[in-house]
Every structure is written in structure tokens, then in C-alpha cells.
Design a protein around this motif. Structure first.
Motif, mmCIF file in Angstrom:
data_model
loop_
_atom_site.group_PDB
_atom_site.id
_atom_site.type_symbol
_atom_site.label_atom_id
_atom_site.label_comp_id
_atom_site.label_asym_id
_atom_site.label_seq_id
_atom_site.Cartn_x
_atom_site.Cartn_y
_atom_site.Cartn_z
ATOM 1 N N GLY A 233 93.853 -66.523 21.381
ATOM 2 C CA GLY A 233 92.417 -66.760 21.420
ATOM 3 C C GLY A 233 91.736 -66.875 20.077
ATOM 4 N N LEU A 234 92.501 -66.909 18.997
ATOM 5 C CA LEU A 234 91.892 -66.961 17.665
ATOM 6 C C LEU A 234 91.575 -68.400 17.261
ATOM 7 N N GLY A 235 90.291 -68.682 17.058
ATOM 8 C CA GLY A 235 89.891 -70.009 16.623
ATOM 9 C C GLY A 235 90.448 -70.362 15.262
ATOM 10 N N GLN A 236 90.523 -69.386 14.368
ATOM 11 C CA GLN A 236 91.050 -69.629 13.028
ATOM 12 C C GLN A 236 92.473 -70.165 13.097
ATOM 13 N N VAL A 237 93.282 -69.617 14.010
ATOM 14 C CA VAL A 237 94.658 -70.067 14.160
ATOM 15 C C VAL A 237 94.694 -71.486 14.739
ATOM 16 N N ALA A 238 93.800 -71.785 15.685
ATOM 17 C CA ALA A 238 93.754 -73.131 16.270
ATOM 18 C C ALA A 238 93.388 -74.168 15.211
ATOM 19 N N TYR A 239 92.394 -73.863 14.383
ATOM 20 C CA TYR A 239 92.011 -74.800 13.327
ATOM 21 C C TYR A 239 93.139 -74.987 12.318
ATOM 22 N N LEU A 240 93.798 -73.886 11.967
ATOM 23 C CA LEU A 240 94.949 -73.971 11.069
ATOM 24 C C LEU A 240 96.014 -74.892 11.655
ATOM 25 N N GLY A 241 96.302 -74.736 12.947
ATOM 26 C CA GLY A 241 97.305 -75.577 13.602
ATOM 27 C C GLY A 241 96.916 -77.035 13.619
ATOM 28 N N ALA A 242 95.627 -77.317 13.898
ATOM 29 C CA ALA A 242 95.179 -78.706 13.947
ATOM 30 C C ALA A 242 95.254 -79.367 12.576
ATOM 31 N N ALA A 243 94.795 -78.662 11.543
ATOM 32 C CA ALA A 243 94.835 -79.224 10.194
ATOM 33 C C ALA A 243 96.277 -79.414 9.715
ATOM 34 N N SER A 244 97.157 -78.475 10.064
ATOM 35 C CA SER A 244 98.567 -78.608 9.699
ATOM 36 C C SER A 244 99.211 -79.788 10.415
ATOM 37 N N ALA A 245 98.826 -80.006 11.687
ATOM 38 C CA ALA A 245 99.343 -81.163 12.418
ATOM 39 C C ALA A 245 98.883 -82.466 11.767
ATOM 40 N N LEU A 246 97.640 -82.504 11.312
ATOM 41 C CA LEU A 246 97.158 -83.697 10.599
ATOM 42 C C LEU A 246 98.022 -83.969 9.369
ATOM 43 N N GLU A 247 98.394 -82.889 8.677
ATOM 44 C CA GLU A 247 99.224 -83.062 7.488
ATOM 45 C C GLU A 247 100.620 -83.559 7.870
ATOM 46 N N GLN A 248 101.235 -82.957 8.880
ATOM 47 C CA GLN A 248 102.579 -83.358 9.282
ATOM 48 C C GLN A 248 102.622 -84.783 9.821
ATOM 49 N N LEU A 249 101.502 -85.245 10.387
ATOM 50 C CA LEU A 249 101.444 -86.597 10.937
ATOM 51 C C LEU A 249 101.004 -87.632 9.907
ATOM 52 N N GLY A 250 100.852 -87.211 8.657
ATOM 53 C CA GLY A 250 100.581 -88.154 7.571
ATOM 54 C C GLY A 250 99.162 -88.639 7.472
ATOM 55 N N VAL A 251 98.229 -87.881 8.014
ATOM 56 C CA VAL A 251 96.831 -88.317 8.010
ATOM 57 C C VAL A 251 96.110 -87.927 6.727
ATOM 58 N N LEU A 252 96.534 -86.857 6.073
ATOM 59 C CA LEU A 252 95.753 -86.289 4.977
ATOM 60 C C LEU A 252 96.069 -86.946 3.630
ATOM 61 N N SER A 253 95.010 -87.386 2.964
ATOM 62 C CA SER A 253 95.127 -87.802 1.570
ATOM 63 C C SER A 253 95.147 -86.560 0.698
ATOM 64 N N SER A 254 95.396 -86.744 -0.604
ATOM 65 C CA SER A 254 95.392 -85.591 -1.511
ATOM 66 C C SER A 254 94.014 -84.930 -1.533
ATOM 67 N N THR A 255 92.959 -85.744 -1.479
ATOM 68 C CA THR A 255 91.603 -85.188 -1.446
ATOM 69 C C THR A 255 91.363 -84.412 -0.164
ATOM 70 N N ALA A 256 91.843 -84.961 0.958
ATOM 71 C CA ALA A 256 91.674 -84.279 2.241
ATOM 72 C C ALA A 256 92.427 -82.954 2.255
ATOM 73 N N ARG A 257 93.625 -82.938 1.654
ATOM 74 C CA ARG A 257 94.384 -81.682 1.592
ATOM 75 C C ARG A 257 93.600 -80.615 0.824
ATOM 76 N N GLU A 258 92.988 -81.032 -0.249
ATOM 77 C CA GLU A 258 92.197 -80.082 -1.042
ATOM 78 C C GLU A 258 91.009 -79.573 -0.242
ATOM 79 N N THR A 259 90.329 -80.489 0.473
ATOM 80 C CA THR A 259 89.171 -80.094 1.281
ATOM 81 C C THR A 259 89.565 -79.109 2.373
ATOM 82 N N LEU A 260 90.725 -79.342 2.984
ATOM 83 C CA LEU A 260 91.150 -78.537 4.130
ATOM 84 C C LEU A 260 92.001 -77.323 3.748
ATOM 85 N N GLU A 261 92.192 -77.091 2.466
ATOM 86 C CA GLU A 261 92.996 -75.951 2.031
ATOM 87 C C GLU A 261 92.506 -74.629 2.638
ATOM 88 N N PRO A 262 91.184 -74.365 2.680
ATOM 89 C CA PRO A 262 90.738 -73.093 3.278
ATOM 90 C C PRO A 262 90.979 -73.031 4.792
#
Length: 287
Positions: A233-262
Motif C-alpha cells: 500500500g505504499l505510494g512511494q514504492v509504487a512511484y519508484l516502481g513506475a519510474a524504474s520501469a520507465l528507465e528499463q523500457l528506455g524512456v528516460l533521457s539523461s535529463t529525465a533521469r536527473e529529474t526523477l532521481e528523488p
């Protein structure tokens, strides 16, 4: 398709359903502006801009705050809550509830369609039946039986597989293009800067919507949908999973990775100071 974990275990969509509920309100004649549509999709934080937009939706329908049936609440944003208290607010208001935009859009659709306003949250109301039928149609999944969400609205049943399909449709279906555009153009209206869904929409060509009890959907424009459910039930974990999936699927640019680091590596606090950070530990299975 790519996945990790149990993607066919049922759960309730909670507020991740709001983009699709807002679409049904629009189709029923709500005629919301892009700004109003964004706040209809929102779990807003009660900032002045959020409240003003919700009030404008009601006023355009000739209704007042008393028509809302979401519970009275204080603004979720701490600064907004302090502001209203300093201004003399002695009790919570329905207008400040984070789901009031969705409710206002429901009401405006009812007025436009000549449907009863007093019973707009009844699962058998024409508007709520339209929501059930639309979502079931686009995902090919039985979203009933419905539950009751925290705001009092009917809440739809889903799975991670079905939810990902929903957000894939949001990413690519012309029928939902106005909702996608509003959420992507005004992500801070959908939540607030710093929130995971807002930050993903800022960092990538996507729209995203989180829900209570750890679920989030992401629609990547003209590509695919992502759904994540955190079973604790932790939203923080869900957001972490979604952002990590974006990275694994090749969606994130270097700028996007920096923005989504937190979002991908949120800090772990001990004694009021950072003592570590969360690390995603999964590899998507592909088929």
C-alpha cells in the motif's frame, strides 16, 4: 509485454481511475476547459489554483459547494492548510477535498445531461453506469462489483494487466487525447510539484495518475501504458516502481533521469536525517 510480479491479482483502482471518469463526464456534456479537465483528473492538494478551478466547474453548472458529496476535508498541502487556518477557517470543507474536482465534473455532467444531481454517487446512476461500461469496454475486463472509494464515489475493480491496458489506451487512443493533453500540459494541477505522478509527466512525454494504497498508472504518449501496484500500500514504492520501469523500457533521457532521481531513489530518514535510500530491485520479464 513486460511485467514483474503478480499482474492478475484484483484490487481497486482508487484515484488512478480519475482520467477515465473525467472522460466520461466530458462525454456526458461537462464541457470542461483544459485547466478544469486537469483538476477533474486530480488528487489535488487544495492550493488556491486547485480550489478556484473546482469552484469554477461548479459555478459554470449553476451549483454551489453544497452540491458536492465528497467528505469535508482540509487541504492536503501543508502550506495551503496553514493558509486557510490563518484566514479563519474553523472546520474542513468539501471544496478542499482532494477529489472535489472529480465530483464537480460529475455534477456538471449531470446538469448537462439532465440526470439527477442528488444521487450522482449511486452506483446505478446513469453517469456511474456510463463509467463502468466505458472502462470495461476499453480494457475487456469486468470492473464490477464496484466498491466505495474514500471520497464516496464508486471505485472500480482492476488488475495490473487491465490497468496497464487502460493507460495504454490513454497514451494512444484519440478518444482520450483531450484527457492526456490536459494531464500532460498541467501536471501540477493533477497533483503537485514533487509528487511522483507530476514529476513523471514533467520528465517524460507522458501523463500519470496515482491512487491510494499504492497504485499508479503511466501513459507514455503513442507508446504504451505502465501500471504498478505496491501490495503493502505504499505510494512511494509504487512511484519508484513506475519510474524504474520507465528507465528499463528506455524512456528516460539523461535529463529525465536527473529529474526523477528523488522518485527512483527516495531517501530513508533516521533521526531526521538521510541514512540511506530505497533501491528498486526487479528486472522486467518480456514477452
Amino acid at each position: 509485454m513486460a511485467w514483474f510480479g503478480d499482474i492478475d491479482r484484483p484490487f481497486f483502482l482508487r484515484s488512478s481511475a480519475k482520467p477515465f471518469q473525467a472522460h466520461v463526464s466530458q462525454e456526458a456534456g461537462a464541457d470542461l476547459s483544459q485547466l478544469q479537465l486537469a483538476v477533474a483528473c486530480a488528487s489535488h492538494r487544495g492550493l488556491p489554483v486547485h480550489v478556484a478551478l473546482v469552484r469554477s466547474i461548479l459555478e459554470d453548472a449553476g451549483l454551489g459547494e453544497d452540491a458536492l458529496q465528497c467528505p469535508p476535508d482540509w487541504p492536503l498541502d501543508a502550506s495551503a492548510a496553514r493558509r486557510v487556518v490563518r484566514a479563519g477557517a474553523g472546520e474542513p470543507r468539501r471544496l478542499w477535498h482532494n477529489c472535489s474536482g472529480k465530483h464537480a465534473a460529475f455534477l456538471r455532467a449531470c446538469v448537462a445531461s439532465g440526470w439527477p444531481v442528488e444521487s450522482y454517487l449511486d452506483p446505478h446512476h446513469p453517469l456511474q453506469r456510463a463509467v463502468v461500461e466505458f472502462v470495461a469496454e476499453i480494457v475487456g475486463f469486468p470492473v464490477e462489483p464496484v466498491g466505495v472509494d474514500g471520497c464516496g464515489a464508486p471505485v472500480l475493480r482492476t488488475t495490473v494487466r487491465a490497468m496497464a491496458t487502460m493507460f495504454a489506451r490513454l497514451a494512444s487512443d484519440p478518444v482520450l487525447s483531450d484527457v492526456f493533453a490536459a494531464m500532460h500540459r498541467y501536471p501540477a494541477l493533477v497533483a503537485v510539484n514533487g509528487q511522483g505522478d507530476t514529476e513523471m509527466a514533467i520528465a517524460t512525454n507522458s501523463s500519470a495518475k496515482g491512487g491510494a494504497q499504492g497504485c499508479v498508472g503511466v501513459a507514455v504518449a503513442d507508446k504504451f501504458g505502465i501500471a504498478v501496484k505496491s501490495w503493502d500500500g505504499l505510494g512511494q514504492v509504487a512511484y519508484l516502481g513506475a519510474a524504474s520501469a520507465l528507465e528499463q523500457l528506455g524512456v528516460l533521457s539523461s535529463t529525465a533521469r536527473e529529474t526523477l532521481e528523488p522518485v527512483v531513489h527516495p531517501p530513508v530518514l533516521g533521526g531526521g536525517r538521510p541514512v540511506g535510500r530505497l533501491e528498486p530491485r526487479f528486472d522486467l520479464e518480456m514477452s
